[in-house]
Design a protein around this motif. Sequence first.
Motif, short mmCIF file in Angstrom:
data_model
loop_
_atom_site.label_atom_id
_atom_site.label_comp_id
_atom_site.label_asym_id
_atom_site.label_seq_id
_atom_site.Cartn_x
_atom_site.Cartn_y
_atom_site.Cartn_z
N SER A 321 -87.42 53.66 77.75
CA SER A 321 -86.82 52.79 78.76
C SER A 321 -87.67 51.53 78.95
O SER A 321 -87.15 50.40 79.00
CB SER A 321 -86.68 53.53 80.09
N GLN A 322 -88.98 51.72 79.06
CA GLN A 322 -89.89 50.58 79.20
C GLN A 322 -89.82 49.67 77.98
O GLN A 322 -89.77 48.44 78.10
CB GLN A 322 -91.32 51.05 79.41
N GLN A 323 -89.83 50.27 76.81
CA GLN A 323 -89.83 49.47 75.59
C GLN A 323 -88.54 48.69 75.41
O GLN A 323 -88.54 47.54 74.95
CB GLN A 323 -90.09 50.38 74.38
N LEU A 324 -87.40 49.29 75.76
CA LEU A 324 -86.13 48.57 75.70
C LEU A 324 -86.15 47.36 76.63
O LEU A 324 -85.76 46.25 76.26
CB LEU A 324 -84.99 49.51 76.09
N ALA A 325 -86.61 47.59 77.87
CA ALA A 325 -86.64 46.51 78.85
C ALA A 325 -87.59 45.40 78.43
O ALA A 325 -87.26 44.20 78.52
CB ALA A 325 -87.03 47.06 80.22
N GLN A 326 -88.78 45.76 77.96
CA GLN A 326 -89.77 44.75 77.60
C GLN A 326 -89.33 43.96 76.37
O GLN A 326 -89.45 42.73 76.34
CB GLN A 326 -91.12 45.43 77.33
N ALA A 327 -88.81 44.64 75.35
CA ALA A 327 -88.40 43.95 74.13
C ALA A 327 -87.26 42.98 74.41
O ALA A 327 -87.24 41.86 73.89
CB ALA A 327 -87.98 44.97 73.07
N ALA A 328 -86.28 43.39 75.22
CA ALA A 328 -85.16 42.51 75.53
C ALA A 328 -85.62 41.32 76.36
O ALA A 328 -85.18 40.18 76.15
CB ALA A 328 -84.08 43.28 76.27
N ALA A 329 -86.51 41.56 77.32
CA ALA A 329 -86.99 40.47 78.18
C ALA A 329 -87.82 39.48 77.39
O ALA A 329 -87.78 38.27 77.66
CB ALA A 329 -87.79 41.05 79.34
N GLU A 330 -88.58 39.95 76.42
CA GLU A 330 -89.41 39.04 75.62
C GLU A 330 -88.56 38.12 74.76
O GLU A 330 -89.05 37.09 74.29
CB GLU A 330 -90.37 39.85 74.75
N ILE A 545 -86.49 51.76 66.47
CA ILE A 545 -85.39 52.34 67.26
C ILE A 545 -84.97 51.38 68.37
O ILE A 545 -83.78 51.15 68.59
CB ILE A 545 -85.84 53.70 67.85
N VAL A 546 -85.95 50.80 69.07
CA VAL A 546 -85.65 49.88 70.16
C VAL A 546 -84.90 48.66 69.64
O VAL A 546 -83.91 48.21 70.23
CB VAL A 546 -86.96 49.47 70.88
N GLY A 555 -75.71 42.49 70.18
CA GLY A 555 -75.23 41.71 69.06
C GLY A 555 -76.05 40.48 68.78
O GLY A 555 -75.65 39.62 67.99
N MET A 556 -77.23 40.36 69.39
CA MET A 556 -78.06 39.17 69.24
C MET A 556 -78.78 39.19 67.89
O MET A 556 -79.34 40.20 67.49
CB MET A 556 -79.08 39.08 70.38
N ASP A 557 -78.78 38.04 67.23
CA ASP A 557 -79.45 37.93 65.93
C ASP A 557 -80.95 38.16 66.06
O ASP A 557 -81.62 38.53 65.10
CB ASP A 557 -79.19 36.55 65.32
N GLN A 558 -81.51 37.89 67.26
CA GLN A 558 -82.95 38.08 67.44
C GLN A 558 -83.37 39.52 67.22
O GLN A 558 -84.54 39.80 66.96
CB GLN A 558 -83.36 37.66 68.86
N PHE A 559 -82.43 40.45 67.33
CA PHE A 559 -82.76 41.86 67.13
C PHE A 559 -82.31 42.38 65.77
O PHE A 559 -82.42 43.58 65.51
CB PHE A 559 -82.12 42.71 68.23
#
Length: 595
Positions: A321-330, A545-546, A555-559
């Motif tokens: 949960s933390q990693q999903l939130a941090q990666a998306a926010a970054e 995984i994240v 759907g963002m190209d950044q990921f």
Amino acid sequence: MTTSSSSRKAPHLGVLELPELTPVLEAAGITVITGPKFRDAALAVKAAMATHGAFPLIVGDVPTNGLATWVRAVYDHAARSNQTIPVAVVRNQALPIVAGDHVTDLPTRFTVDELLTVLGLDPIGGHAGALTYPAAAEEPVGLELPDVFDELEPQPVPVPAAVDPFAFDEAGEDTPAAAAPAPVPEFEIVDDWAEPSPALPTPAASAPVAPVEPTRDQMFDLIRAGEVTPDEAAAHHVRTRVATAETAPTPAPPTAFTPAPAATTAPTAANLGLGIDTDVTDLFDEMAAAQEAGTGRSEYGDAAVIFAVAGKGGVGKTTFSQQLAQAAAEKGLRVILIDGNLGQGDQRTFLRIQKTTLPTIYDAALGPIDRVILSPRVINEHRSPDMGEVAFAFVGAPTDTINDATLVTPMLYRKVIEHSRRRADLVVVDTQIIENIDQTGFLSHVILPGLLQPGGWVLGLTEMSNAGANNLLDRLKRLVADGVPADRVMVAVNAVDPAQGQVDNSLRKMFSRFTYLGLAWQDPGVEAAMNSGRLTLGNPGITTIVTRALHRVTGMDQFATSGDTGQAPTAPGTATTGKRARTSLVGRIFGKKAA
């Protein structure tokens, strides 16, 4: 040494939920700290104690949300500071609410001196000390009327003339005002969930009034009641949008939009199974163009929400949960992480803000929701700089000292999540374990409603155990049976022992009905990083995984990871080439080491 309140005068007394007691105490010359409502009184008491120190409380035993928990928390907080706060309760014998060894019951009727004695204070004596609560009721004074009604002739009742409230007489004075309208109730129950229905034009005399279409939350309630199916609700939504599109002005050309990977084909009426003839491809394009490009928002404009779930504890929900939130926010998204563990919220501990007095979701039951959403700036101000910057906002679970199950309910969480989806680009919810029986109601009132609405996703997590994998598989199948689309269900396996061999393909087959994101190998460094409050884990499996999850949701190209074959990273300490030892499927998944 504990400071005692006995044998001293009372400079202040706090009064909560006893409005009629306040004037009695003030008439006796006592300074009363109170407010018109519980929250007002609690804030006033807090401010006064910060200036004058601890003083006694007198509390009405009423079922006000949070009252009993607040009283207990104040008492315990003072005790930890070596101070004593005497608490006296005007008891409700039929339904005791504020109870415990920290309170003293008052008699049904008492004087001011009797109250002060119960609180361990010096009586004041005289007329002031003899004032009584509740005050004695005055004897009613009779009024005899003459027996003349039988002799009166009935008089016609005059019909008042219509009065123009804006007219004036010749003398310039106001004409008699029209009868005053009925008083408006002081309290009005407002449903924060219901969206206002659009204003309807006044119909012609012969035209029937068009029915008011149900809002999306009303439609969801119909789904829960079994009156309509999810497909029927989707059909209703598309028909409504089609009708709106036919009468609306021509929209501006849509901007570029990258759809979420889940949309493999254009969503037309035919492939959605809506049972209507209208081709709605253009309509869906218009919806997409109206959203913020590539954030995974629903057609309603709400942020996507990811529920991290598991069938047993210790599988890494908090970590992911933390990693999903941090990666998306970054990557620039506005992200809110919500700790949805009603019984044991650990996110505050891992963020290293557990010793602060920052608001939690408990405070959302007593005030505005926005004040409990901690911004990244506020979080980082309470963390050590060497832990790294937190990039997401956060809503914490209630602390152990303030965790009232009658106040912090699943419906409160549902309200906070919906509010957050209107404020952010992505919401991540770290949930409690999904048990076989939904004892808390969190599954039925929070997770399932969030997944049935557009923009809802679930990330199921397990480690390499029979209980973890089988429980997760069972819970995910139940969600799909309840109407959750299978392509909105993602699965990942955490903390895999490298000695268990190459099990990635076997796990992929086990969870083939869903979107399998991969596995993460066992890594002691992850636990060490989490315990130290750091968000940078350095685990390739977790990162992969994240990234895959966020790419699928937004759907963002950044990921999008170039060259991602979909396979798990090589297990640490193993060669990348050579003949692989063969074991059975069950052995590879549940711990039998390769020969």
